[in-house]
Write a protein that holds these residues in place. Sequence first.
Motif, mmCIF file in Angstrom:
data_model
loop_
_atom_site.group_PDB
_atom_site.id
_atom_site.type_symbol
_atom_site.label_atom_id
_atom_site.label_comp_id
_atom_site.label_asym_id
_atom_site.label_seq_id
_atom_site.Cartn_x
_atom_site.Cartn_y
_atom_site.Cartn_z
ATOM 1 N N ALA A 78 8.060 2.840 -13.380
ATOM 2 C CA ALA A 78 8.689 4.103 -13.772
ATOM 3 C C ALA A 78 7.714 5.270 -13.724
ATOM 4 C CB ALA A 78 9.287 3.978 -15.171
ATOM 5 N N THR A 79 6.414 4.997 -13.712
ATOM 6 C CA THR A 79 5.426 6.080 -13.663
ATOM 7 C C THR A 79 5.042 6.450 -12.245
ATOM 8 O OG1 THR A 79 3.561 4.539 -13.794
ATOM 9 C CG2 THR A 79 4.498 5.320 -15.876
ATOM 10 N N ALA A 80 5.521 5.695 -11.246
ATOM 11 C CA ALA A 80 5.170 5.960 -9.848
ATOM 12 C C ALA A 80 6.191 6.885 -9.211
ATOM 13 C CB ALA A 80 5.084 4.648 -9.072
ATOM 14 N N TYR A 81 5.814 7.466 -8.108
ATOM 15 C CA TYR A 81 6.704 8.354 -7.354
ATOM 16 C C TYR A 81 7.366 7.562 -6.230
ATOM 17 C CZ TYR A 81 3.958 11.914 -9.788
ATOM 18 O OH TYR A 81 3.343 12.669 -10.740
ATOM 19 N N TRP A 82 8.146 6.571 -6.604
ATOM 20 C CA TRP A 82 8.832 5.726 -5.621
ATOM 21 C C TRP A 82 10.223 6.295 -5.331
ATOM 22 C CZ3 TRP A 82 7.615 0.175 -7.839
ATOM 23 C CH2 TRP A 82 6.246 -0.071 -7.677
ATOM 24 N N PRO A 83 10.743 6.079 -4.109
ATOM 25 C CA PRO A 83 12.070 6.620 -3.760
ATOM 26 C C PRO A 83 13.149 6.118 -4.717
ATOM 27 C CG PRO A 83 10.921 5.843 -1.803
ATOM 28 C CD PRO A 83 10.097 5.396 -2.974
ATOM 29 N N LEU A 84 14.084 7.009 -5.040
ATOM 30 C CA LEU A 84 15.202 6.635 -5.897
ATOM 31 C C LEU A 84 16.176 5.744 -5.135
ATOM 32 C CD1 LEU A 84 16.112 9.913 -7.828
ATOM 33 C CD2 LEU A 84 15.218 7.807 -8.790
ATOM 34 N N PRO A 85 16.747 4.717 -5.760
ATOM 35 C CA PRO A 85 17.751 3.893 -5.080
ATOM 36 C C PRO A 85 18.953 4.735 -4.650
ATOM 37 C CG PRO A 85 16.992 2.835 -7.107
ATOM 38 C CD PRO A 85 16.444 4.227 -7.115
ATOM 39 N N GLY A 86 19.320 4.619 -3.376
ATOM 40 C CA GLY A 86 20.459 5.361 -2.861
ATOM 41 C C GLY A 86 20.160 6.800 -2.509
ATOM 42 N N ALA A 87 18.955 7.286 -2.776
ATOM 43 C CA ALA A 87 18.583 8.678 -2.450
ATOM 44 C C ALA A 87 17.168 8.672 -1.902
ATOM 45 C CB ALA A 87 18.690 9.566 -3.697
ATOM 46 N N PRO A 88 16.993 8.274 -0.620
ATOM 47 C CA PRO A 88 15.639 8.170 -0.066
ATOM 48 C C PRO A 88 14.922 9.503 0.045
ATOM 49 C CG PRO A 88 17.303 7.882 1.647
ATOM 50 C CD PRO A 88 18.040 7.892 0.340
ATOM 51 N N ASP A 89 15.652 10.628 -0.063
ATOM 52 C CA ASP A 89 15.001 11.934 0.011
ATOM 53 C C ASP A 89 14.514 12.407 -1.351
ATOM 54 O OD1 ASP A 89 17.615 12.118 -0.907
ATOM 55 O OD2 ASP A 89 17.852 14.176 -0.216
#
Length: 647
Positions: A78-89
């Motif tokens: 949760a602290t990383a800047y990983w892509p959101l599920p369903g919203a790769p942008d």
Amino acid sequence: MPAHHTHTAGCLVVRTAPDPEEGLHQFVSRLAALNGYHDPRWLIRGAGLSRVFLTTPCDLTRMVAMLDGAVDADTLAATAYWPLPGAPDRVRFGDVPSGVSPRGLTLARGKVCPACHADGRPARRTWDLFGIAVCLRHGCLLRDGCTACGSAFPLLGPGLPAGRTRCLWCGGPVLAEPVPAPPPALALAAWLDALARGANPPGRAVPLRELDAAVHLVRFFGARDMEAGGRGWRSGYIAKPRMDDMLTVTERAATVLLDWPGGFIDYLERHRRAPDARVGLAAEFGSLLVRLRSALDQPRFEAVLELARRHVARSIPGPTLKPWSFFSVPPDHHGPAGASTVSGVAAARALGVSVAAVARIIAAGELKGESRRMGRRQAHLVDAASLTALTAQRSGSLSAAQAASELGLTSYQVERLRAAGLLHGRRGRGTPAHEYRFAPADLAAFVDQLHQAAQADRAAPPRTHAVSLSEVAGMRAFSLVEVVRRIISGILPVFAAPDGLSGSRGRLGRLMVSRSDLLGQRADPAGGVSLDVRRAAKGLGVSVRMIPVLVRAGCLSAGTRNADTLARRSVSASSVARFRRGFVMARALAAQHRTSTRMVVKGLAAAGVSPVVASDPRKGISAVWRRDDVDAVDLGRVLRRIGGDAS
């Protein structure tokens, strides 16, 4: 200090959890400093993290093991800047539900607050946002490089271990005394920080509640004022400046965004010119309005564009603007006070569409009104209350990306469902002609329709044999449109999975289908079921090579890619059922009369019965006759006669 060549859980003497407002890279750097690592990369390699772990999902198991239970993998992720599920942008950003765009983050350098560094306090995730150049804890400026030589602080690498005061490159002091931040930069940082925490922003700020939209506006209005040609503004709009330059950016943006709407009106007036002979928008404002529309032509910035339209309409003489111009909206675009009917032109301006589009909206029943002939032209009369309701409805609708995030799909899949007529969408207000908007009620109706088809009286299949509709959307082997049609028509069973089994990707993550039911069939346009070659062959009890032969002979119906190749999953299941009733194969007759298939072929040939498919033993093709033709002769008698002649 631990040896650099060992990477085990014992390497960490100090084990701690990340601060709630700390990013993953900031936590890793702080953890390395607490354990005496002058270079965080030793810790990163020991934890088995990739070089791009901050923005790319990776396995955090070894990192959790090194921390010996101080934190779990989900908390670290949760602290990383990983892509959101369903919203790769979009990427995760703390507790912000919609995340932020990667363009809204400045990750080229590490950022340090001199006061926090001296006190040993952790860094804050919000320091990575574009537009934040100050530390709100101490009200001082952030630093991203050596005070003496300007050498950059790397985001991950030899950083600023606790107690270090001299630069690794020049030997000078790394951090000077904290410098108080100017009030505009502090106010803008407080506004962005409030949006990141979900708190209420200041009352005079631009009316936005989304963090990514606010950062986007900071980027636009923080760039230098547009000069001749706009080169300085363009480079400032694209670039991600250092902290020294970011301070200027924040001061420019604060004057516009934190004094709304007065600051925005002043911004527009600063770009006003005094043309001599020319008139028009370009003569008055240069490239500002074009860039404004290009950068902010999104539904979330509708209030900003609407204010710009109103100001331009009030400040520029009416004849100067063309009636179809985007900025030709009068201050009261809903018509005179108390009017019950407005013209089609006024309705088009209110909706941001053409007059012809208003006529289509009326014909579709979305807008109450009528079209009448007036001389040689068509006049459109629109009910003012209906126009107000439609405007409010469209302003509360969702874009394709937002609808995709709500459902757990991609924007492409949402558009495919809309084009197939399975999901209702409307053209967005003031958006390009190809962009559609989706009402929350329409999304709910779509999901409810699928839930109604769910078989509540049957248990869902085990997780290893089930897949959610969100996962089906990402499988290239299946068409989500086809799958949804099969569910609605009752061909494909769907299950509402329990909470423990369902995924977390949107509303469709709770609807599960069996993997075996997905394979081998699809819904054909006539409403039946189509099988693949293997399933059709299994249903008839023949080899796969027989199916194309039966299709070419007209015994089965199927779609073809070309003259020699069948289309995928195109054999009609109804034609397979009809084959058993209308045709008979040699081996079935041989078993019935207790003889060989060769004798059956010979006997029917002697009786004058021609096969639909001739036998070809070399290719493994069995003979096929029409059942009516076989029933018309006494095959048993013919076989006995042939047997007697042979003896």
